[in-house]
Write a protein that holds these residues in place. Sequence first.
Motif, PDB file in Angstrom:
ATOM      1  N   VAL A   1      10.542   2.205  -4.421  1.00 14.24           N
ATOM      2  CA  VAL A   1       9.323   2.963  -4.709  1.00 14.24           C
ATOM      3  C   VAL A   1       9.657   4.455  -4.838  1.00 14.24           C
ATOM      4  N   PRO A   2       8.724   5.246  -5.402  1.00 10.26           N
ATOM      5  CA  PRO A   2       9.013   6.669  -5.612  1.00 10.26           C
ATOM      6  C   PRO A   2       9.029   7.533  -4.357  1.00 10.26           C
ATOM      7  N   SER A   3       8.237   7.194  -3.336  1.00 10.67           N
ATOM      8  CA  SER A   3       8.083   8.105  -2.202  1.00 10.67           C
ATOM      9  C   SER A   3       7.905   7.362  -0.888  1.00 10.67           C
ATOM     10  N   ASP A   4       8.047   8.118   0.202  1.00  8.09           N
ATOM     11  CA  ASP A   4       7.839   7.535   1.531  1.00  8.09           C
ATOM     12  C   ASP A   4       6.397   7.073   1.712  1.00  8.09           C
ATOM     13  N   LYS A   5       5.463   7.817   1.152  1.00  5.88           N
ATOM     14  CA  LYS A   5       4.055   7.434   1.264  1.00  5.88           C
ATOM     15  C   LYS A   5       3.798   6.071   0.635  1.00  5.88           C
ATOM     16  N   ILE A   6       4.335   5.876  -0.560  1.00  8.30           N
ATOM     17  CA  ILE A   6       4.143   4.593  -1.238  1.00  8.30           C
ATOM     18  C   ILE A   6       4.880   3.490  -0.484  1.00  8.30           C
ATOM     19  N   ALA A   7       6.027   3.818   0.082  1.00  9.78           N
ATOM     20  CA  ALA A   7       6.745   2.826   0.902  1.00  9.78           C
ATOM     21  C   ALA A   7       5.872   2.390   2.071  1.00  9.78           C
ATOM     22  N   ASN A   8       5.198   3.334   2.697  1.00  7.48           N
ATOM     23  CA  ASN A   8       4.311   3.020   3.817  1.00  7.48           C
ATOM     24  C   ASN A   8       3.144   2.139   3.361  1.00  7.48           C
ATOM     25  N   ASP A   9       2.634   2.395   2.149  1.00  9.20           N
ATOM     26  CA  ASP A   9       1.567   1.555   1.596  1.00  9.20           C
ATOM     27  C   ASP A   9       2.049   0.110   1.455  1.00  9.20           C
ATOM     28  N   TRP A  10       3.285  -0.055   0.988  1.00 13.97           N
ATOM     29  CA  TRP A  10       3.843  -1.398   0.827  1.00 13.97           C
ATOM     30  C   TRP A  10       3.981  -2.092   2.181  1.00 13.97           C
ATOM     31  N   VAL A  11       4.467  -1.346   3.177  1.00 19.82           N
ATOM     32  CA  VAL A  11       4.637  -1.927   4.514  1.00 19.82           C
ATOM     33  C   VAL A  11       3.296  -2.394   5.070  1.00 19.82           C
ATOM     34  N   ASN A  12       2.272  -1.565   4.907  1.00 20.49           N
ATOM     35  CA  ASN A  12       0.946  -1.920   5.419  1.00 20.49           C
ATOM     36  C   ASN A  12       0.359  -3.115   4.679  1.00 20.49           C
ATOM     37  N   SER A  13       0.541  -3.153   3.355  1.00 16.54           N
ATOM     38  CA  SER A  13       0.028  -4.283   2.574  1.00 16.54           C
ATOM     39  C   SER A  13       0.752  -5.573   2.938  1.00 16.54           C
ATOM     40  N   ALA A  14       2.064  -5.463   3.160  1.00 13.11           N
ATOM     41  CA  ALA A  14       2.853  -6.645   3.513  1.00 13.11           C
ATOM     42  C   ALA A  14       2.396  -7.241   4.838  1.00 13.11           C
ATOM     43  N   ALA A  15       1.962  -6.377   5.742  1.00 16.70           N
ATOM     44  CA  ALA A  15       1.515  -6.859   7.048  1.00 16.70           C
ATOM     45  C   ALA A  15       0.328  -7.799   6.919  1.00 16.70           C
TER      46      ALA A  15
ATOM     47  N   GLU B   1       6.890   1.520 -10.131  1.00 18.99           N
ATOM     48  CA  GLU B   1       7.011   2.707 -10.991  1.00 18.99           C
ATOM     49  C   GLU B   1       8.414   2.713 -11.613  1.00 18.99           C
ATOM     50  N   SER B   2       8.706   1.625 -12.307  1.00 13.63           N
ATOM     51  CA  SER B   2      10.070   1.391 -12.783  1.00 13.63           C
ATOM     52  C   SER B   2      10.574   2.442 -13.763  1.00 13.63           C
ATOM     53  N   HIS B   3       9.659   3.257 -14.321  1.00 11.32           N
ATOM     54  CA  HIS B   3      10.115   4.311 -15.233  1.00 11.32           C
ATOM     55  C   HIS B   3      10.993   5.328 -14.515  1.00 11.32           C
ATOM     56  N   TYR B   4      10.988   5.327 -13.174  1.00 14.49           N
ATOM     57  CA  TYR B   4      11.890   6.212 -12.439  1.00 14.49           C
ATOM     58  C   TYR B   4      13.352   5.828 -12.660  1.00 14.49           C
ATOM     59  N   LEU B   5      13.605   4.619 -13.118  1.00 15.88           N
ATOM     60  CA  LEU B   5      14.980   4.197 -13.395  1.00 15.88           C
ATOM     61  C   LEU B   5      15.574   4.950 -14.572  1.00 15.88           C
ATOM     62  N   MET B   6      14.726   5.298 -15.521  1.00 16.23           N
ATOM     63  CA  MET B   6      15.174   6.055 -16.699  1.00 16.23           C
ATOM     64  C   MET B   6      13.946   6.649 -17.363  1.00 16.23           C
ATOM     65  N   SER B   7      13.860   7.976 -17.373  1.00 16.88           N
ATOM     66  CA  SER B   7      12.671   8.600 -17.948  1.00 16.88           C
ATOM     67  C   SER B   7      12.971   9.822 -18.796  1.00 16.88           C
ATOM     68  N   SER B   8      14.236  10.171 -18.962  1.00 16.72           N
ATOM     69  CA  SER B   8      14.573  11.343 -19.765  1.00 16.72           C
ATOM     70  C   SER B   8      14.600  10.982 -21.249  1.00 16.72           C
ATOM     71  N   GLU B   9      14.380  11.966 -22.074  1.00 14.91           N
ATOM     72  CA  GLU B   9      14.328  11.730 -23.518  1.00 14.91           C
ATOM     73  C   GLU B   9      15.660  11.246 -24.062  1.00 14.91           C
ATOM     74  N   ASP B  10      16.762  11.678 -23.429  1.00 18.08           N
ATOM     75  CA  ASP B  10      18.083  11.264 -23.903  1.00 18.08           C
ATOM     76  C   ASP B  10      18.593  10.007 -23.189  1.00 18.08           C
ATOM     77  N   ALA B  11      17.699   9.340 -22.447  1.00 14.87           N
ATOM     78  CA  ALA B  11      18.016   8.068 -21.781  1.00 14.87           C
ATOM     79  C   ALA B  11      19.187   8.193 -20.810  1.00 14.87           C
ATOM     80  N   GLU B  12      19.154   9.237 -20.006  1.00 13.18           N
ATOM     81  CA  GLU B  12      20.211   9.426 -19.004  1.00 13.18           C
ATOM     82  C   GLU B  12      20.135   8.322 -17.957  1.00 13.18           C
ATOM     83  N   VAL B  13      21.275   7.744 -17.647  1.00 13.20           N
ATOM     84  CA  VAL B  13      21.351   6.682 -16.646  1.00 13.20           C
ATOM     85  C   VAL B  13      21.305   7.320 -15.261  1.00 13.20           C
ATOM     86  N   THR B  14      20.330   6.928 -14.459  1.00 13.76           N
ATOM     87  CA  THR B  14      20.177   7.477 -13.113  1.00 13.76           C
ATOM     88  C   THR B  14      21.033   6.708 -12.114  1.00 13.76           C
TER      89      THR B  14
END
Length: 230
Positions: A36-50, A96-109
């Motif tokens: 996930v993109p952030s700690d906040k969203i990670a916490n949302d996932w943990v709470n939902s999983a519960a 938010e899978s676009h975090y894997l690659m979002s630059s115009e030149d398709a830079e591999v993260t």
Amino acid sequence: MACCSPTPRGLARPSPALGLPSDTTTTASGNILVVVPSDKIANDWVNSAAYLDLPLKQLEHTADNGGSGPVVTTYANFGQNPTLVDREWDLVIADESHYLMSSEDAEVTLALDMLRALTGHPEGFYPYLKAKYRDLYQQVQAARRDLSDANANPDIPQDEYARREARANQLNAQWAELENRERPIWQQRWAEQRDLPRVTFLSATPFAYVKNVEYAEGYLFNYAPPAERF
């Protein structure tokens, strides 16, 4: 092997996404990795999983792979955590899978490198080796730097140069042997599509630029049939 869910903006994703493995052996094995993109969203996932009685926990640092059970982590941790290759994953969910690659030149993260390393992707071979055999890789890099420094120093004693050269050659030979041993195993696994983790991409805007479809190659489509890749 993979799917992409273009979830509308503003719609909470954790609960429905965690239902993906509910009818498979994935839940029982616990080998689920959520990114996930952030700690906040990670916490949302943990709470939902519960609510689903799924003991999802967040990784604490880049030397933590959770040991066992389903885990969630940020893209920052994901891209810099070599210990993730020490587990065999059944399912990787990229929120938010676009975090894997979002630059115009398709830079591999770093995150995309890690995804490929964990899922047996052809382009993940070297990221996998560097992470799996990280101690040896660090020794190789250090020896190469020492030899490079020696080459740049005209005053270095001959015996010291010879020592550094021998050390670098020895470690380079070990690394080459490792590559030659692991490469055919990696390639055969991909060609047969055998024992590969499944991947789920979640994003309202998965591809910011046309070239960004590159990160989905090998998951949502293939440039060449896996059996003909190598």
